[in-house]
Design a protein around this motif. Structure first.
Motif, mmCIF file in Angstrom:
data_model
loop_
_atom_site.group_PDB
_atom_site.id
_atom_site.type_symbol
_atom_site.label_atom_id
_atom_site.label_comp_id
_atom_site.label_asym_id
_atom_site.label_seq_id
_atom_site.Cartn_x
_atom_site.Cartn_y
_atom_site.Cartn_z
ATOM 1 N N MET A 1 0.814 -1.180 0.000
ATOM 2 C CA MET A 1 0.000 0.000 0.000
ATOM 3 C C MET A 1 0.861 1.248 0.000
ATOM 4 O O MET A 1 0.660 2.141 -0.796
ATOM 5 N N LEU A 2 1.851 1.308 0.889
ATOM 6 C CA LEU A 2 2.635 2.528 1.025
ATOM 7 C C LEU A 2 3.496 2.838 -0.185
ATOM 8 O O LEU A 2 3.761 4.006 -0.456
ATOM 9 N N ALA A 21 7.299 -1.622 6.425
ATOM 10 C CA ALA A 21 5.833 -1.681 6.400
ATOM 11 C C ALA A 21 5.320 -3.079 6.077
ATOM 12 O O ALA A 21 5.729 -3.685 5.092
ATOM 13 N N CYS A 23 2.401 -3.671 5.128
ATOM 14 C CA CYS A 23 1.391 -3.558 4.080
ATOM 15 C C CYS A 23 1.995 -3.468 2.683
ATOM 16 O O CYS A 23 1.257 -3.335 1.702
ATOM 17 N N PHE A 31 -6.876 -0.476 2.752
ATOM 18 C CA PHE A 31 -6.473 0.613 3.644
ATOM 19 C C PHE A 31 -7.234 1.911 3.378
ATOM 20 O O PHE A 31 -7.202 2.817 4.193
ATOM 21 N N CYS A 46 -1.937 -4.289 10.098
ATOM 22 C CA CYS A 46 -1.251 -3.306 10.946
ATOM 23 C C CYS A 46 -0.829 -3.914 12.287
ATOM 24 O O CYS A 46 0.241 -3.582 12.803
ATOM 25 N N CYS A 49 2.514 -5.350 12.206
ATOM 26 C CA CYS A 49 3.508 -4.478 11.571
ATOM 27 C C CYS A 49 4.514 -3.945 12.594
ATOM 28 O O CYS A 49 4.129 -3.401 13.637
ATOM 29 N N ARG A 52 4.420 0.077 13.199
ATOM 30 C CA ARG A 52 3.083 0.616 13.463
ATOM 31 C C ARG A 52 3.124 1.964 14.183
ATOM 32 O O ARG A 52 2.408 2.895 13.812
ATOM 33 N N CYS A 55 4.275 4.730 11.880
ATOM 34 C CA CYS A 55 3.236 4.978 10.878
ATOM 35 C C CYS A 55 2.100 5.797 11.480
ATOM 36 O O CYS A 55 1.644 6.776 10.881
ATOM 37 N N ILE A 68 -6.462 3.850 6.674
ATOM 38 C CA ILE A 68 -5.994 3.212 7.898
ATOM 39 C C ILE A 68 -4.483 3.379 7.960
ATOM 40 O O ILE A 68 -3.772 2.975 7.046
ATOM 41 N N GLY A 70 -1.245 3.025 10.855
ATOM 42 C CA GLY A 70 -0.900 2.625 12.219
ATOM 43 C C GLY A 70 -2.023 1.886 12.918
ATOM 44 O O GLY A 70 -2.122 1.918 14.146
HETATM 45 S S1 SF4 Z 1 1.003 0.194 10.502
HETATM 46 FE FE1 SF4 Z 1 1.259 1.509 8.697
HETATM 47 S S2 SF4 Z 1 3.022 0.658 7.634
HETATM 48 FE FE2 SF4 Z 1 2.291 -0.887 9.049
HETATM 49 S S3 SF4 Z 1 0.864 -2.165 7.911
HETATM 50 FE FE3 SF4 Z 1 -0.349 -0.568 8.889
HETATM 51 S S4 SF4 Z 1 -0.498 1.076 7.386
HETATM 52 FE FE4 SF4 Z 1 1.182 -0.282 6.735
#
Ligand code: SF4
Length: 93
Positions: A1-2, A21, A23, A31, A46, A49, A52, A55, A68, A70
């Motif tokens: 995603m990022l 990340a 994601c 997200f 998340c 992660c 987190r 983020c 979404i 963190g």
């Molecule tokens: S906390 Fe942030 S970087 Fe980690 S999976 Fe979620 S959205 Fe992605």
């Protein structure tokens, strides 16, 4: 995603946390769900992660309004921002 957002986010500070990340490669639609759609799948990603906290802090400090980050929705992040503002006012007064 990022990885989809890196270009948009350039110039907002150290984004090296994105390298960890969880994601990366996930469907961005998870997200950034449609209004009323479930956020459960994104939040589950998340929860596992390792970045987190970074983020979430990024999204709160930049005022990210969508998606979404963190493990929190925009509404949840707004609540955190409000709580911080109240705490800051109390600290000053
Ligand atoms: S906390 Fe942030 S970087 Fe980690 S999976 Fe979620 S959205 Fe992605």
């Amino acid at each position: 995603m990022l990885e989809d957002l890196r270009e948009t986010l350039e110039g907002v500070g150290d984004l090296s946390w994105q390298d960890g990340a969880n994601c990366t490669g996930a469907n961005a639609d998870l997200f950034f769900p449609e209004r009323g759609a479930s956020t459960r799948a994104a939040k589950a990603i998340c929860r596992e992660c390792g970045v987190r906290a970074a983020c979430l802090e990024f999204a709160i400090t930049t005022g990210e309004k969508f998606g979404i980050w963190g493990g929190m929705s925009e509404r949840e992040r707004r609540r955190v921002r409000r709580e911080r503002q109240v705490a800051a006012v109390r600290k000053v007064s």
